[in-house]
Design a protein around this motif. Structure first.
Motif, PDB file in Angstrom:
ATOM      1  N   ALA A   1       0.834  -1.204   0.000  1.00 34.75           N
ATOM      2  CA  ALA A   1       0.000   0.000   0.000  1.00 34.75           C
ATOM      3  C   ALA A   1       0.865   1.249   0.000  1.00 34.75           C
ATOM      4  CB  ALA A   1      -0.915  -0.006   1.221  1.00 34.75           C
ATOM      5  N   TYR A   2       1.919   1.237   0.784  1.00 37.12           N
ATOM      6  CA  TYR A   2       2.815   2.394   0.841  1.00 37.12           C
ATOM      7  C   TYR A   2       3.511   2.601  -0.507  1.00 37.12           C
ATOM      8  CZ  TYR A   2       6.547   5.542   2.309  1.00 37.12           C
ATOM      9  OH  TYR A   2       7.397   6.615   2.415  1.00 37.12           O
ATOM     10  N   THR A   3       3.964   1.504  -1.114  1.00 31.73           N
ATOM     11  CA  THR A   3       4.609   1.587  -2.427  1.00 31.73           C
ATOM     12  C   THR A   3       3.639   2.139  -3.459  1.00 31.73           C
ATOM     13  OG1 THR A   3       6.040  -0.289  -1.898  1.00 31.73           O
ATOM     14  CG2 THR A   3       5.772   0.269  -4.226  1.00 31.73           C
ATOM     15  N   PHE A   4       2.397   1.689  -3.389  1.00 33.19           N
ATOM     16  CA  PHE A   4       1.367   2.194  -4.305  1.00 33.19           C
ATOM     17  C   PHE A   4       1.170   3.694  -4.146  1.00 33.19           C
ATOM     18  CE2 PHE A   4      -3.194   3.412  -4.265  1.00 33.19           C
ATOM     19  CZ  PHE A   4      -3.376   3.510  -5.637  1.00 33.19           C
ATOM     20  N   VAL A   5       1.044   4.157  -2.901  1.00 34.47           N
ATOM     21  CA  VAL A   5       0.848   5.588  -2.659  1.00 34.47           C
ATOM     22  C   VAL A   5       2.026   6.386  -3.205  1.00 34.47           C
ATOM     23  CG1 VAL A   5       0.642   7.374  -0.881  1.00 34.47           C
ATOM     24  CG2 VAL A   5      -0.640   5.237  -0.665  1.00 34.47           C
ATOM     25  N   ARG A   6       3.243   5.897  -2.980  1.00 33.71           N
ATOM     26  CA  ARG A   6       4.430   6.604  -3.460  1.00 33.71           C
ATOM     27  C   ARG A   6       4.487   6.667  -4.981  1.00 33.71           C
ATOM     28  NH1 ARG A   6       6.213  10.259  -1.114  1.00 33.71           N
ATOM     29  NH2 ARG A   6       8.097  10.127  -2.394  1.00 33.71           N
TER      30      ARG A   6
ATOM     31  N   PRO B   1      -2.920  10.705   3.364  1.00 35.18           N
ATOM     32  CA  PRO B   1      -3.558  10.802   4.675  1.00 35.18           C
ATOM     33  C   PRO B   1      -4.439   9.608   5.022  1.00 35.18           C
ATOM     34  CG  PRO B   1      -3.664  12.909   3.557  1.00 35.18           C
ATOM     35  CD  PRO B   1      -3.138  11.914   2.552  1.00 35.18           C
ATOM     36  N   PHE B   2      -5.071   9.013   4.016  1.00 36.96           N
ATOM     37  CA  PHE B   2      -5.903   7.842   4.273  1.00 36.96           C
ATOM     38  C   PHE B   2      -5.038   6.613   4.548  1.00 36.96           C
ATOM     39  CE2 PHE B   2      -8.862  10.712   2.357  1.00 36.96           C
ATOM     40  CZ  PHE B   2     -10.053  10.445   3.022  1.00 36.96           C
ATOM     41  N   PHE B   3      -3.887   6.540   3.897  1.00 40.94           N
ATOM     42  CA  PHE B   3      -2.938   5.474   4.232  1.00 40.94           C
ATOM     43  C   PHE B   3      -2.542   5.579   5.702  1.00 40.94           C
ATOM     44  CE2 PHE B   3       1.524   4.406   4.975  1.00 40.94           C
ATOM     45  CZ  PHE B   3       1.521   3.049   4.669  1.00 40.94           C
ATOM     46  N   ILE B   4      -2.221   6.786   6.147  1.00 41.57           N
ATOM     47  CA  ILE B   4      -1.863   7.000   7.547  1.00 41.57           C
ATOM     48  C   ILE B   4      -3.030   6.634   8.454  1.00 41.57           C
ATOM     49  CG2 ILE B   4      -1.219   8.770   9.248  1.00 41.57           C
ATOM     50  CD1 ILE B   4       0.148  10.273   6.873  1.00 41.57           C
ATOM     51  N   HIS B   5      -4.224   7.083   8.089  1.00 43.28           N
ATOM     52  CA  HIS B   5      -5.419   6.854   8.901  1.00 43.28           C
ATOM     53  C   HIS B   5      -5.686   5.367   9.102  1.00 43.28           C
ATOM     54  CE1 HIS B   5      -9.373   8.097  10.505  1.00 43.28           C
ATOM     55  NE2 HIS B   5      -9.822   7.002   9.918  1.00 43.28           N
TER      56      HIS B   5
END
Length: 352
Positions: A242-247, A259-263
């Motif tokens: 998920a983090y790789t996707f967001v990046r 922010p939703f990843f963090i949430h």
């Protein structure tokens, strides 16, 4: 100036209190009011939190008061951080309408209590969602120039940060705003982008790479799609993926999806960044510095003909926001802001 934090024992409220005291934003002669519910866990946590703050900042902290009755809130600046929020369970359906209804009732309770105070009314900074609904509720009772939402500044800081990351520079070198709604209809203003210390050709190349063949009219759909993809990763427990996707997302989508990843992965909202944006605005109000901030405000036609709440670039002064600062926008950005205003108006009509 005295400051009150409504929702002081929530994750964002705690962060805000710590940041204000750690940065010495408030004078030792001022008062910091920690506001919570009467009785139960909320009141108990207020006592413990105050004791912890005093241990950490006893040398130069302002007086710290505990407030459990809305009618006892008495400060020059009031920060609204209380209310229901989005569940951290990715399997739970997000009902934005229900959130708006629930929090509008809470906003109204505090707005009516503050309105019963002697003049002048306090300046209110809203950072509870939906922020536009909160701004509407408080502005109705306190006057629109005394109320602003900090969500646009949170979004702007994230947007500037992602652009800075793309260029390998510091965020303070980047100037651009995020306007519109604090939600799917936020509007990153690429046309207003200015970067210090970087050749224009590199900035232009970045904008071309990210914005080529894309229009702001498509942005809400793009953002919704990428958020759904993120949730699928989290549901599967693939946090690293998920983090790789967001990046991998373009900067203007990354700033809104992260922010939703963090949430969903930290078990709470984006408490540090959310509090930081409020602390920034509060510091400028306390210092009495005039500065342009993007903020949710209640307009009466003075910008783009909008009558209602929307994020606009406004000049902050001693008594709240004074005027809208005009900026040049691309045609699709202006259209997107007008669409955002219609969306916000519909949400407010459903609860007010």
């Amino acid at each position: 100036m005295d400051l009150a934090i409504i929702g002081a024992t929530g994750s964002c409220g705690r962060q805000l209190a710590v940041q204000l005291l750690d940065e010495r934003v408030m004078l030792p002669s001022a008062r910091l009011q920690l506001v919570g519910h009467h009785g139960g866990l909320s009141e108990s946590e207020l006592w413990g939190f105050r004791a912890d703050l005093r241990d950490a900042f006893v040398d130069d902290a302002p007086a710290i008061e505990l407030i459990t009755d809305p009618d006892q809130v008495d400060a020059d600046i009031v920060v609204m951080l209380a209310g229901a929020t989005v569940s951290t369970d990715p399997d739970e359906t997000f009902d934005r309408a229900a959130l708006a209804r629930d929090n509008y009732r809470l906003f109204s309770v505090y707005a009516e209590s503050l309105a019963r105070r002697a003049e002048p009314s306090p300046i209110v900074i809203v950072q509870s969602n939906p922020i536009e609904v909160g701004v509407h509720a408080f502005a109705k009772h306190l006057g629109r120039h005394r109320v602003l939402g900090a969500g646009a500044w949170s979004d702007t800081l994230r947007f500037r940060g992602e652009i800075a990351s793309e260029l390998g520079i510091g965020r303070r070198q980047v100037h651009a705003y995020v306007l519109g709604q604090h939600g799917l209809h936020l509007v990153p203003t690429w046309s207003h982008l200015q970067v210090k210390g970087v050749d224009d050709k590199f900035v232009d190349a970045l904008v071309e790479r990210i914005r080529s063949e894309r229009s702001m009219s498509d942005y809400p759909r793009e953002l919704q799609s990428e958020m759904e993809r993120l949730v699928e990763f989290v549901r599967k427990g693939d946090v690293k993926e998920a983090y790789t996707f967001v990046r991998s997302l373009p900067a203007d989508l990354r700033m809104a999806v992260k922010p939703f990843f963090i949430h969903y992965t930290s078990g709470r909202t984006t408490e540090v960044a959310t509090a930081h944006a409020v602390a920034d605005i509060a510091a400028h109000l306390i210092k009495g510095e005039h500065r342009i901030f993007p903020a949710q405000v209640a307009l009466e036609g003075e910008w783009l003909g909008i009558h209602g709440v929307i994020a606009a670039p406004v000049l902050l002064g001693l008594d709240g926001w004074e005027t809208v600062h005009p900026i040049a926008l691309a045609e699709d950005e202006e259209a997107a802001i007008l669409d955002a205003a219609e969306t916000v108006a519909t949400i407010i009509e459903g609860v007010a």
